[in-house]
Write a protein that holds these residues in place. Structure first.
Motif, PDB file in Angstrom:
ATOM      1  N   ILE A  91      15.698  -4.350 -10.034  1.00 20.92           N
ATOM      2  CA  ILE A  91      15.897  -3.558 -10.216  1.00 20.92           C
ATOM      3  C   ILE A  91      14.249  -2.661  -9.244  1.00 20.92           C
ATOM      4  CG2 ILE A  91      16.016  -0.645 -10.862  1.00 20.92           C
ATOM      5  CD1 ILE A  91      18.176  -1.582 -13.076  1.00 20.92           C
ATOM      6  N   VAL A  92      13.075  -3.308  -9.825  1.00 24.59           N
ATOM      7  CA  VAL A  92      12.147  -3.234  -9.936  1.00 24.59           C
ATOM      8  C   VAL A  92      11.288  -3.785  -8.050  1.00 24.59           C
ATOM      9  CG1 VAL A  92       9.854  -2.450 -10.174  1.00 24.59           C
ATOM     10  CG2 VAL A  92      11.629  -2.295 -12.363  1.00 24.59           C
ATOM     11  N   SER A  93      12.212  -4.199  -8.434  1.00 17.75           N
ATOM     12  CA  SER A  93      11.397  -5.404  -7.232  1.00 17.75           C
ATOM     13  C   SER A  93      12.353  -4.618  -6.129  1.00 17.75           C
ATOM     14  CB  SER A  93      12.182  -6.285  -6.816  1.00 17.75           C
ATOM     15  OG  SER A  93      11.803  -7.437  -7.198  1.00 17.75           O
ATOM     16  N   ARG A  94      13.624  -3.689  -5.667  1.00 21.08           N
ATOM     17  CA  ARG A  94      14.180  -2.937  -5.284  1.00 21.08           C
ATOM     18  C   ARG A  94      13.341  -2.073  -4.658  1.00 21.08           C
ATOM     19  NH1 ARG A  94      19.937  -4.343  -5.701  1.00 21.08           N
ATOM     20  NH2 ARG A  94      20.654  -3.850  -3.478  1.00 21.08           N
ATOM     21  N   ALA A  95      13.016  -1.016  -6.142  1.00 20.61           N
ATOM     22  CA  ALA A  95      12.357   0.041  -5.865  1.00 20.61           C
ATOM     23  C   ALA A  95      10.848  -0.288  -5.306  1.00 20.61           C
ATOM     24  CB  ALA A  95      11.930   0.646  -6.759  1.00 20.61           C
ATOM     25  N   VAL A  96      10.004  -0.830  -4.969  1.00 19.09           N
ATOM     26  CA  VAL A  96       8.905  -1.985  -4.808  1.00 19.09           C
ATOM     27  C   VAL A  96       8.824  -1.856  -3.417  1.00 19.09           C
ATOM     28  CG1 VAL A  96       6.847  -3.445  -5.100  1.00 19.09           C
ATOM     29  CG2 VAL A  96       7.760  -2.396  -7.276  1.00 19.09           C
ATOM     30  N   GLN A  97      10.298  -2.588  -3.271  1.00 22.82           N
ATOM     31  CA  GLN A  97      10.539  -2.815  -1.455  1.00 22.82           C
ATOM     32  C   GLN A  97      10.560  -1.322  -0.553  1.00 22.82           C
ATOM     33  OE1 GLN A  97      13.855  -5.888  -1.577  1.00 22.82           O
ATOM     34  NE2 GLN A  97      12.148  -7.075  -2.697  1.00 22.82           N
ATOM     35  N   MET A  98      11.478  -0.721  -1.373  1.00 24.32           N
ATOM     36  CA  MET A  98      11.480   1.290  -0.593  1.00 24.32           C
ATOM     37  C   MET A  98      10.155   1.508  -0.425  1.00 24.32           C
ATOM     38  SD  MET A  98      15.069   2.056  -3.329  1.00 24.32           S
ATOM     39  CE  MET A  98      16.504   2.007  -2.485  1.00 24.32           C
ATOM     40  N   VAL A  99       9.406   1.426  -1.564  1.00 25.14           N
ATOM     41  CA  VAL A  99       8.088   2.148  -1.976  1.00 25.14           C
ATOM     42  C   VAL A  99       6.864   1.676  -0.820  1.00 25.14           C
ATOM     43  CG1 VAL A  99       6.132   2.788  -3.264  1.00 25.14           C
ATOM     44  CG2 VAL A  99       8.079   3.405  -4.049  1.00 25.14           C
ATOM     45  N   ALA A 100       6.991   0.376  -0.867  1.00 19.30           N
ATOM     46  CA  ALA A 100       6.532   0.049   0.979  1.00 19.30           C
ATOM     47  C   ALA A 100       7.143  -0.055   2.252  1.00 19.30           C
ATOM     48  CB  ALA A 100       6.710  -2.163  -0.199  1.00 19.30           C
ATOM     49  N   SER A 101       8.267   0.139   2.259  1.00 19.15           N
ATOM     50  CA  SER A 101       8.906   0.153   3.423  1.00 19.15           C
ATOM     51  C   SER A 101       8.322   1.949   4.049  1.00 19.15           C
ATOM     52  CB  SER A 101      10.026   0.035   3.648  1.00 19.15           C
ATOM     53  OG  SER A 101      10.989   0.613   3.032  1.00 19.15           O
ATOM     54  N   THR A 102       8.266   2.359   3.055  1.00 21.89           N
ATOM     55  CA  THR A 102       7.979   4.152   3.428  1.00 21.89           C
ATOM     56  C   THR A 102       6.596   4.879   3.075  1.00 21.89           C
ATOM     57  OG1 THR A 102       8.954   6.301   2.850  1.00 21.89           O
ATOM     58  CG2 THR A 102       8.736   4.563   1.153  1.00 21.89           C
ATOM     59  N   VAL A 103       6.187   4.497   2.545  1.00 25.50           N
ATOM     60  CA  VAL A 103       5.143   4.780   2.710  1.00 25.50           C
ATOM     61  C   VAL A 103       3.419   4.447   3.505  1.00 25.50           C
ATOM     62  CG1 VAL A 103       3.081   2.956   0.740  1.00 25.50           C
ATOM     63  CG2 VAL A 103       2.688   5.171   0.496  1.00 25.50           C
ATOM     64  N   PHE A 104       3.907   3.533   4.232  1.00 22.89           N
ATOM     65  CA  PHE A 104       2.201   3.427   5.332  1.00 22.89           C
ATOM     66  C   PHE A 104       3.147   3.734   6.002  1.00 22.89           C
ATOM     67  CE2 PHE A 104      -0.210  -0.152   3.512  1.00 22.89           C
ATOM     68  CZ  PHE A 104       1.201  -0.614   2.635  1.00 22.89           C
ATOM     69  N   ILE A 105       4.251   4.748   6.459  1.00 18.28           N
ATOM     70  CA  ILE A 105       4.692   5.848   7.574  1.00 18.28           C
ATOM     71  C   ILE A 105       4.167   7.160   6.918  1.00 18.28           C
ATOM     72  CG2 ILE A 105       6.623   6.890   8.625  1.00 18.28           C
ATOM     73  CD1 ILE A 105       8.076   3.672   8.470  1.00 18.28           C
ATOM     74  N   GLU A 106       4.031   7.490   5.555  1.00 18.83           N
ATOM     75  CA  GLU A 106       4.532   8.862   5.498  1.00 18.83           C
ATOM     76  C   GLU A 106       2.624   9.143   5.190  1.00 18.83           C
ATOM     77  OE1 GLU A 106       6.312  10.115   1.589  1.00 18.83           O
ATOM     78  OE2 GLU A 106       7.511   8.537   1.656  1.00 18.83           O
ATOM     79  N   TRP A 107       1.868   7.719   4.811  1.00 17.38           N
ATOM     80  CA  TRP A 107       0.085   7.990   4.873  1.00 17.38           C
ATOM     81  C   TRP A 107      -0.602   7.383   6.310  1.00 17.38           C
ATOM     82  CZ3 TRP A 107      -0.879   6.948  -1.432  1.00 17.38           C
ATOM     83  CH2 TRP A 107       0.114   8.962  -1.663  1.00 17.38           C
ATOM     84  N   PRO A 108      -0.808   7.606   7.069  1.00 18.02           N
ATOM     85  CA  PRO A 108      -0.437   6.234   7.596  1.00 18.02           C
ATOM     86  C   PRO A 108      -2.204   6.001   8.412  1.00 18.02           C
ATOM     87  CG  PRO A 108      -0.054   8.323   8.717  1.00 18.02           C
ATOM     88  CD  PRO A 108      -0.090   9.183   7.718  1.00 18.02           C
ATOM     89  N   HIS A 109      -3.137   6.826   7.192  1.00 23.37           N
ATOM     90  CA  HIS A 109      -4.776   6.413   6.698  1.00 23.37           C
ATOM     91  C   HIS A 109      -4.582   4.794   6.216  1.00 23.37           C
ATOM     92  CE1 HIS A 109      -3.744   9.410   3.517  1.00 23.37           C
ATOM     93  NE2 HIS A 109      -3.807   8.315   3.192  1.00 23.37           N
ATOM     94  N   LEU A 110      -3.263   5.148   5.202  1.00 16.92           N
ATOM     95  CA  LEU A 110      -3.628   3.621   4.056  1.00 16.92           C
ATOM     96  C   LEU A 110      -3.408   2.695   4.677  1.00 16.92           C
ATOM     97  CD1 LEU A 110      -2.984   4.022   1.059  1.00 16.92           C
ATOM     98  CD2 LEU A 110      -0.966   3.205   1.430  1.00 16.92           C
ATOM     99  N   GLU A 111      -3.813   1.544   4.771  1.00 16.58           N
ATOM    100  CA  GLU A 111      -3.862  -0.184   5.103  1.00 16.58           C
ATOM    101  C   GLU A 111      -3.920  -0.428   4.234  1.00 16.58           C
ATOM    102  OE1 GLU A 111      -6.117   0.203   8.780  1.00 16.58           O
ATOM    103  OE2 GLU A 111      -5.144  -1.398   7.759  1.00 16.58           O
TER     104      GLU A 111
END
Lengths: 165, 201
Positions: free
Chosen positions: B124-144
């Motif tokens: 479950i956490v793996s799935r949640a982490v993958q969801m975050v990884a696939s969205t957070v860089f789009i939401e925060w373009p300055h994040l590398e």
């Protein structure tokens, strides 16, 4: 050649401006000082109030700096070391002498500190050698870790642990 | 079925269809979504917040009162820049957060997560982490760089990050204090340019 560490005073301003040359500014977060007043402000606002900031002195004249920034809260077990030396003094082992002097007393001066760390640009081999010669351990490369003068860099994390129990 | 986490900028309909297809073939733990916390989640929050097994590797002490937990939701969770409930069938069973930095450190943010112990070991956490990884860089373009610190004695949590495509960079010795004792931490990172693992799509 006598290397000693002591706090900075405003009267050191000319020596400070002299060692803070182009090469130092290129590799550190220090900036060029546009005037004596600019450098005096920096000494008064940033250097003198700092928790632990020392001049690296050669025959009692400042030729660089070394500082310790302790952590707080859950991070009080660690502290960060940073340093810079006027470029005409590079290659003589002076920074290593200064780092070794600091690490011989820092854990007594900061009793909560168990770890002294620093990050170094992967391309700054000189600084990496200073740390390795001083007994720091390379822990890993942290990718795209920090912004430095507008660019994002990979850095190496080094640490030294206290031997005090 | 609506998507309860921050919407993608592109192709949300495609994602919805894929989730429905998975629902037909997967087991009871596949309906994982992320959404904002609400005070009405307090009882679900207490389920993991009062569990010693859960708090063991966390910075906080096990909660013993609903009032303290409510204060935490109001003071920390709700105002946080990026904090989501991990939900199973829309009930909160854990949390995942991304904590940003300032100034010269703005290129990186720290990932944290917690899950009720009865849901451990099901990906479950793996799935949640993958969801975050696939969205957070789009939401925060300055994040590398998305990074995470895991206690060396917590291999389960280290595996979560490895499965999500994070790179293990090294061990930071005596890096932080946890309940007064210094801990060694493994540091992991995922860059915006690293390949993403998307096993939930």
């Amino acid at each position: 050649m006598e290397i000693a560490l002591r706090p900075y005073q405003v009267s050191d301003v000319e020596d400070f401006m002299e060692w803070c040359d182009d090469e130092v500014v290129r590799l550190s977060r220090l900036r060029h000082f546009t005037s004596r007043e600019d450098a005096v402000s920096y000494l008064k606002e940033t250097v003198i109030p700092h928790p632990w900031y020392r001049a690296i002195c050669l025959d009692n004249r400042p030729i660089g700096f070394i500082s310790i920034t302790p952590g707080s809260g859950d991070e009080r077990c660690r502290g960060r070391i940073t340093y810079a030396l006027g470029s005409k003094y590079w290659g003589q082992g002076i920074t290593t002498v200064a780092v070794k002097k600091v690490i011989s007393t820092v854990f007594e001066e900061f009793p909560s500190m168990q770890r002294l760390e620093t990050i170094v640009d992967v391309d700054n081999k000189r600084s990496q050698r200073v740390l390795e010669k001083s007994g720091f351990l390379k822990e890993g490369v942290l990718r795209k870790y920090v912004i430095f003068k507008g660019n994002i860099y990979d850095v190496i994390m080094y640490s030294l642990l206290s031997t005090l129990t | 079925k609506s998507i309860n986490f921050q919407p993608y900028i592109f192709e949300p309909v495609f994602v919805k269809q894929k989730q429905m297809e998975h629902k037909e073939v997967d087991d009871e733990f596949s309906d994982i979504t992320l959404r904002l916390f609400d005070l009405s989640d307090i009882d679900d929050f207490m389920e993991w917040a009062t569990d010693d097994q859960v708090s063991r590797f966390c910075s906080w002490e096990t909660y013993t009162s609903k009032e303290a937990a409510t204060n935490h939701i109001v003071d920390v969770v709700i105002p946080h820049p990026w904090y989501r409930a991990i939900c199973l069938k829309d009930r909160a069973i854990g949390a995942i957060s991304v904590t940003p930095n300032e100034g010269n450190d703005i290129c990186r943010a720290e990932l944290g997560y917690v899950l009720g112990s009865k849901y451990w070991g099901k990906g479950i956490v793996s799935r949640a982490v993958q969801m975050v990884a696939s969205t957070v860089f789009i939401e925060w373009p300055h994040l590398e760089r998305l990074e995470a610190l895991v206690d060396v004695n917590n291999p389960g949590s280290q595996r979560v990050l490895e499965k999500a495509g994070f790179q293990r960079e090294g061990v930071l010795r005596k890096y932080f204090l946890q309940k007064g004792k210094s801990r060694d931490a493994v540091i992991f990172s995922l860059l915006s340019t690293d390949p993403k693992v998307n096993s939930f799509m």
